[in-house]
Design an enzyme around this catalytic site. Sequence first.
Site, PDB file in Angstrom:
ATOM      1  N   LYS A  55       0.842  -1.199   0.000  1.00 47.94           N
ATOM      2  CA  LYS A  55       0.000   0.000   0.000  1.00 47.94           C
ATOM      3  C   LYS A  55       0.879   1.251   0.000  1.00 47.94           C
ATOM      4  CE  LYS A  55      -0.298   0.134   5.055  1.00 47.94           C
ATOM      5  NZ  LYS A  55      -1.183   0.181   6.233  1.00 47.94           N
ATOM      6  N   ARG A 152     -10.487   0.206  15.041  1.00 40.99           N
ATOM      7  CA  ARG A 152     -10.628   0.920  13.766  1.00 40.99           C
ATOM      8  C   ARG A 152     -11.662   0.172  12.935  1.00 40.99           C
ATOM      9  NH1 ARG A 152      -4.423   2.022  11.911  1.00 40.99           N
ATOM     10  NH2 ARG A 152      -4.884   0.020  10.937  1.00 40.99           N
ATOM     11  N   TYR A 285      15.194  30.458   7.643  1.00 39.10           N
ATOM     12  CA  TYR A 285      14.102  31.259   8.178  1.00 39.10           C
ATOM     13  C   TYR A 285      14.107  31.300   9.700  1.00 39.10           C
ATOM     14  CZ  TYR A 285      12.107  30.954   3.472  1.00 39.10           C
ATOM     15  OH  TYR A 285      11.900  31.039   2.119  1.00 39.10           O
ATOM     16  N   MET A 332      11.056  24.564   2.255  1.00 36.88           N
ATOM     17  CA  MET A 332      10.277  23.770   1.323  1.00 36.88           C
ATOM     18  C   MET A 332      11.154  22.969   0.371  1.00 36.88           C
ATOM     19  SD  MET A 332       7.315  24.966  -1.368  1.00 36.88           S
ATOM     20  CE  MET A 332       6.255  25.612  -0.081  1.00 36.88           C
TER      21      MET A 332
END
Length: 423
Positions: A55, A152, A285, A332
Amino acid sequence: MTYEAAADIGIGSKTSIAKSAVLERSAVIDLEAVRHNVRQFVAIASPASVMAVVKADAYGHGVVQVARAALDAGAAWLGVAHISEALALRAAGIEAPLLAWLHTRESNFQAAVAAGIDVGISGWELDAVMAAAREQERPARVHLKVDTGLGRNGCTIADWDQLVGQAMEYQDEGLLRVVGIFSHLAVADEPHRPETDQQLAVFREALAIAEDAGVDTEVRHIANTPAALSRPDSHFDLIRVGLGIYGLSPFEGVTSAELGLHAAMTVRTLLSNCKKVPEGQGVSYGLKYHTSQESTLGLVPLGYADGVPRVATGGPVRVNGVTYPVVGQIAMDQMVIDLGPLTPEETAGLKGSEAVMFGDGADGGPTADDWAAAAGTINYEIVTRISPRVPRSYINEAPAVNEAAAKPEVHQGTRAASETATL
């Protein structure tokens, strides 16, 4: 080290960007490592079979390539979450037994039945799958799922008798075949916890109820990677192995090497810049990091858009045999490592050098586990989140000539993991 170029990137209908000998950045997948790991689990599970869980694009490794490698190495089943993932495997020509278990009311049950895909059933899906079987004029293959404690998906044990009875009515009508009964474990990665025993007890109760109702399954399965390694009493007919086939350890404090597994993914790039900066230079940053001395900064062109966790400042990057921590905020598209004081010649020589974010750690370099620690997460997430912007490149795509004769070695670490369950 030379890497295969990525596939051409189409622009319009006929134009493409030319291939290069070495990719700027790539996730290099060693398919022989996948085959090695699958062989290990085949040996551990015997006489039970192995389902390779592929998956999420095979945990970011490439679903078609990994599925084929796993089948080459002896996996008998493939497992995915969504029907759409299963259909992609069928479209690639893979005809192995294939189970999909997570659905919504918009899931394409008709296509699943038509393609011979086994469907996990927790309750509400049963009528939808039966409608698809009638439409396709073909019996559906289903695995009934019981919730043994994870909370679940899956039918509660209180409603289990009703679900089994309804499924058997449909089977008597020729609309389906109950191929399997399954569940999922919550804390098998913590072998000392008693909940696994409790879940296995509920699973055995569910199996007894189904047997009394006349269910004759092909496979009963509950074991995931950690249970496959530490709880042989959970193997039943089939183990579902996800993380392990990618060569990663599910146990805190136990390495892949100790389990006899080989990590399959290496994420690497090329340093895009190196420059000398003065003491006190701020980095990235927020300027949360400043150099403590005159130093050289290396720019690594990988960032959170590539799947690097933004919170993982301090994560390791290997350059020319030396591991450096990421400093400053991860951006990013890029992150920075402090290379320390270097001569101008050394700085110039490092530009364009390979920078490895993580790999198998065999040379002492960083691993997915190291990045998981830096990000406060798990190794599953680190490999799975590497984004499509990082091209996948494959090595050892063809099995060795003597693949069929290869004998898996059950590593001492595997036995050690099993022993922890009884401590």
